[in-house]
Design a protein around this motif. Structure first.
Motif, PDB file in Angstrom:
ATOM      1  N   ASN A 169       0.834  -1.053  -0.151  1.00 51.85           N
ATOM      2  CA  ASN A 169       0.023  -0.089   0.069  1.00 51.85           C
ATOM      3  C   ASN A 169       1.079   1.144  -0.024  1.00 51.85           C
ATOM      4  N   VAL A 200      -0.768  -0.897  -4.526  1.00 50.91           N
ATOM      5  CA  VAL A 200      -2.374  -0.802  -4.385  1.00 50.91           C
ATOM      6  C   VAL A 200      -2.670   0.023  -2.879  1.00 50.91           C
ATOM      7  N   MET A 260      -4.185   1.768  -0.166  1.00 50.08           N
ATOM      8  CA  MET A 260      -5.557   1.538   0.781  1.00 50.08           C
ATOM      9  C   MET A 260      -6.138   2.782   1.279  1.00 50.08           C
ATOM     10  N   ASP A 289     -12.667   2.651  -0.082  1.00 51.00           N
ATOM     11  CA  ASP A 289     -12.489   1.653  -1.164  1.00 51.00           C
ATOM     12  C   ASP A 289     -11.935   0.332  -0.621  1.00 51.00           C
ATOM     13  N   LYS A 290     -11.952   0.064   0.533  1.00 46.41           N
ATOM     14  CA  LYS A 290     -11.223  -1.125   1.022  1.00 46.41           C
ATOM     15  C   LYS A 290     -11.727  -2.409   0.152  1.00 46.41           C
ATOM     16  N   THR A 317     -10.002  -2.279  -3.153  1.00 43.11           N
ATOM     17  CA  THR A 317      -8.654  -2.511  -2.836  1.00 43.11           C
ATOM     18  C   THR A 317      -8.453  -4.134  -2.769  1.00 43.11           C
ATOM     19  N   GLU A 318      -9.040  -4.678  -1.816  1.00 46.85           N
ATOM     20  CA  GLU A 318      -8.866  -6.213  -1.600  1.00 46.85           C
ATOM     21  C   GLU A 318      -9.248  -6.851  -2.728  1.00 46.85           C
ATOM     22  N   ARG A 332      -8.520  -6.153  -5.837  1.00 50.14           N
ATOM     23  CA  ARG A 332      -7.436  -5.903  -6.839  1.00 50.14           C
ATOM     24  C   ARG A 332      -6.251  -6.758  -6.126  1.00 50.14           C
ATOM     25  N   GLN A 333      -6.025  -6.868  -4.980  1.00 48.52           N
ATOM     26  CA  GLN A 333      -5.158  -7.624  -4.309  1.00 48.52           C
ATOM     27  C   GLN A 333      -5.338  -9.247  -4.683  1.00 48.52           C
TER      28      GLN A 333
END
Length: 282
Positions: A121, A139, A141, A145-146, A149-150, A152-153
């Motif tokens: 992050n 990415v 954090m 937008d968690k 983001t997750e 995408r991870q």
């Protein structure tokens, strides 16, 4: 080595399990190179890890025949090729000592992993990643937008076919959903000797309590913060003269070593889950 396999299994304990496994391998020309077993008297479960060579039949046929053998024992089992390194993704924030240690051990041939990507992050370690020729994914954090983001991870993790995700001082709490998706294949390093000093700033908590030992804990990630099954722990001795900064500095080496051992044992299929605990065949 290309004909060497690792079989791990767990099942309700009963007579004849070891005989059945060893006899099965003998009948197929298998040669056991390493074997370890554990009977948990509290739960009545039996655990076993066997490393063996078998040149007569391939992995697919072995798996098919093992299915017939293991069914009557109600076994949970896995068969792995010994020479296949475990695909791994590392997640990190702004503390790089564990990341740097893992990368060095990997390139030195000390870990049976294939580090496919680094996710962070922050941008701090993109040059370190580049020096090892490992793709670096920034990415960011934010609370708003968690979920995105997750997502995408997880996209990176799945696209790399990662069997293991290492949180090498990744200082963000994973959502329950992501913890479930990574169940049994995500290892976190907590800079405290759990179950003491959970959550944020454990060195500050330890300093406030005047501890004489500081520690680090490598554990599997679960939805319950810092409650996952423990794989490895270690400690370093300190005293009343140590400041928080001294504790933090002393803890870095311990964290790196504990995490490296946990990653090594997991990648060699030496760690078996036993409820909220682990069985580790070192």
């Amino acid at each position: 080595m290309q004909d060497t396999y690792i079989l791990t299994l767990s099942c309700p304990d009963r007579k004849g399990i070891v005989h059945a496994i060893s006899g099965f391998l003998l009948e197929r020309g298998g040669n056991i190179e390493e074997a370890a077993q554990f009977n948990d008297s509290d739960t009545g479960l039996f655990f076993m890890r066997v490393q063996f060579r078998c040149e007569q039949i391939g992995a697919d046929e072995l798996r098919a025949q093992l299915q017939t053998l293991t069914a009557p024992f109600d076994m949970k089992w896995q068969l792995h090729a010994r020479t296949q390194p475990m695909r791994c993704v590392i997640m990190v924030s702004r503390e790089g000592h564990c990341l740097n240690d893992l990368l060095f051990r990997w390139k030195s041939g000390l870990l049976s992993v294939d580090i496919r990507a680094i996710i962070s992050n922050h941008r701090d370690f993109y040059q370190l990643a580049a020096s090892y020729n490992v793709p670096f994914h920034h990415v960011p954090m934010s609370k708003s937008d968690k979920a995105q983001t997750e997502a995408r991870q997880m996209e990176i993790v799945e696209s790399e076919g990662a069997e293991l995700v290492v949180l090498a001082r990744y200082m963000q709490i994973l959502s329950d959903d992501m913890c479930r998706k990574l169940s049994g294949r995500a290892i976190n390093i907590h800079h405290s000797f759990l179950p003491s000093f959970k959550g944020a700033k454990p060195y500050y908590q330890a300093h406030d309590r005047g501890v004489k030992l500081i520690g680090a804990t490598a554990h599997y990630v679960t939805a319950e913060l810092d409650e996952g099954p423990i794989i490895e722990q270690d400690v370093a001795r300190v005293d009343h003269t140590h400041t928080v900064e001294d504790l933090t500095a002393a803890g870095r080496d311990t964290e790196s070593q504990v995490l490296a051992r946990a990653v090594k044992w997991h990648s060699e299929h030496r760690v078996l889950l036993n409820g909220h605990k682990t069985v580790v065949f070192k």
